[in-house]
Write a protein that holds these residues in place. Structure first.
Motif, PDB file in Angstrom:
ATOM      1  N   GLY A 103      60.277-103.558   7.774  1.00 35.72           N
ATOM      2  CA  GLY A 103      61.152-104.670   7.367  1.00 35.72           C
ATOM      3  C   GLY A 103      61.238-105.809   8.366  1.00 35.72           C
ATOM      4  N   ASN A 104      61.051-105.502   9.669  1.00 35.87           N
ATOM      5  CA  ASN A 104      61.134-106.557  10.686  1.00 35.87           C
ATOM      6  C   ASN A 104      59.758-106.968  11.208  1.00 35.87           C
ATOM      7  OD1 ASN A 104      63.879-106.715  10.580  1.00 35.87           O
ATOM      8  ND2 ASN A 104      64.253-105.469  12.399  1.00 35.87           N
TER       9      ASN A 104
ATOM     10  N   GLN B   5      64.663 -99.531  10.853  1.00 33.96           N
ATOM     11  CA  GLN B   5      64.088-100.870  10.666  1.00 33.96           C
ATOM     12  C   GLN B   5      64.091-101.642  11.990  1.00 33.96           C
ATOM     13  OE1 GLN B   5      65.818-103.075   7.452  1.00 33.96           O
ATOM     14  NE2 GLN B   5      64.890-105.007   8.066  1.00 33.96           N
TER      15      GLN B   5
ATOM     16  N   GLU C 228      63.047 -98.619   5.868  1.00 34.81           N
ATOM     17  CA  GLU C 228      62.421 -99.959   5.963  1.00 34.81           C
ATOM     18  C   GLU C 228      61.676-100.147   7.290  1.00 34.81           C
ATOM     19  OE1 GLU C 228      62.402-102.500   3.754  1.00 34.81           O
ATOM     20  OE2 GLU C 228      64.140-102.245   2.430  1.00 34.81           O
TER      21      GLU C 228
ATOM     22  N   THR D 133      61.389 -98.512   1.215  1.00 32.86           N
ATOM     23  CA  THR D 133      60.775 -99.829   1.316  1.00 32.86           C
ATOM     24  C   THR D 133      61.091-100.628   0.063  1.00 32.86           C
ATOM     25  OG1 THR D 133      58.711-101.035   1.664  1.00 32.86           O
ATOM     26  CG2 THR D 133      58.578 -99.055   0.302  1.00 32.86           C
TER      27      THR D 133
END
Ligand code: ADP
Ligand code: ADP
Length: 232
Positions: free
Chosen positions: A170-171, A92, A167, A199
């Motif tokens: 995710g950022n 991530q 993920e 996810t």
């Protein structure tokens, strides 16, 4: 044969009343050339599963077969080779080396192994991730989306049996996230890459071929859909 076979994987943290069964017996086949999403509530074991499958962490029991090897039975050298040659991982938080350029980051797994890149494949990966004019940039000169595309290129460059992504969007904002998902999708469609992605985002899962749902360390549901129906 499946790219990965997971059998009755178990891992607990803590002891006694504080014990948490992060993985309570997960079994799963990951077919070659398939893009799988792993979804589930926070704390359901998704990250633990990714880390145990990618040999970044040890399960307590069970089996993880990558190709023809069961990773927990490998010795140190074979495990190092497995991590380097068979497994790609996308974090991530990108996890790039800040002092190295994009190109050096992408080639790092190969340079550590003392190997030269296959220039044709390297060129293909660079075009796929759209980084042709960013190769000399350091991570802090790149946007988050570009950094994650460097990380995806790094995961693809050794032509691994399987790529795990925890993920990966995710950022990222939704546009950069869609770019990263699009290139994971293309690595599957154009190069037959096998990808497993954690996810919590249903829009991200819509890019995949199959969604596996975890709850309390177990697989509780699975959705597989034909490519034709893959629409948002
Ligand atoms: P997810 O990725 O689905 O959020 P995790 O795999 O991170 O789930 O965590 C699964 C369970 O294991 C959670 O209850 C979490 O609190 C616990 N856990 C994860 N890592 C640790 C750790 N290092 N020490 C103690 N408990 C942990
Ligand atoms: P192209 O390389 O042709 O521009 P894209 O990167 O846009 O393709 O998409 C690659 C694959 O992902 C295609 O098979 C497409 O059907 C699928 N796809 C594109 N957008 C979405 C979306 N929003 N949700 C799910 N799948 C998508």
């Amino acid at each position: 044969p499946p790219a990965a076979r997971i059998r009755d994987l178990r891992k607990s943290y803590g002891k006694g009343a504080a014990r948490v069964d992060a993985l309570a017996g997960v079994s799963l086949d990951i077919e070659e050339g398939e893009f799988t999403a792993v979804m589930g509530p926070s704390g359901s074991g998704k990250s633990t599963l990714m880390h145990c499958c990618a040999a970044l962490d040890h399960a307590d029991s069970g089996e993880v077969w990558i190709g023809n090897s069961e990773i927990m039975r490998l010795g140190d050298d074979a495990l190092t080779r497995m991590r380097r040659d068979e497994i790609g991982f996308v974090f991530q938080s990108f996890n790039l080396v800040p002092t190295l350029t994009a190109e050096e980051n992408i080639l790092l797994p190969l340079s550590i192994a003392g190997r030269k890149p296959d220039r044709r494949w390297f060129g293909k990966v660079i075009r796929t991730v759209g980084l042709e004019d960013r190769l000399g940039h350091k991570p802090n000169q790149l946007s988050g989306g570009q950094q994650q595309r460097v990380a995806v290129a790094r995961a693809l460059v050794s032509r691994p049996t399987i790529v795990f992504a925890d993920e990966p969007t995710g950022n990222l904002d939704s546009r950069s996230g869609a770019e990263v998902l699009g290139l994971l999708r293309r690595s599957v469609d154009d190069h037959g890459q096998t990808v497993v992605m954690v996810t919590h985002d249903a829009a991200a899962a819509a890019w995949t071929d199959r969604v596996v749902f975890l709850a309390d360390g177990r697989v509780v549901e699975e959705i597989r859909r034909p490519t034709r129906e893959r629409v948002l």
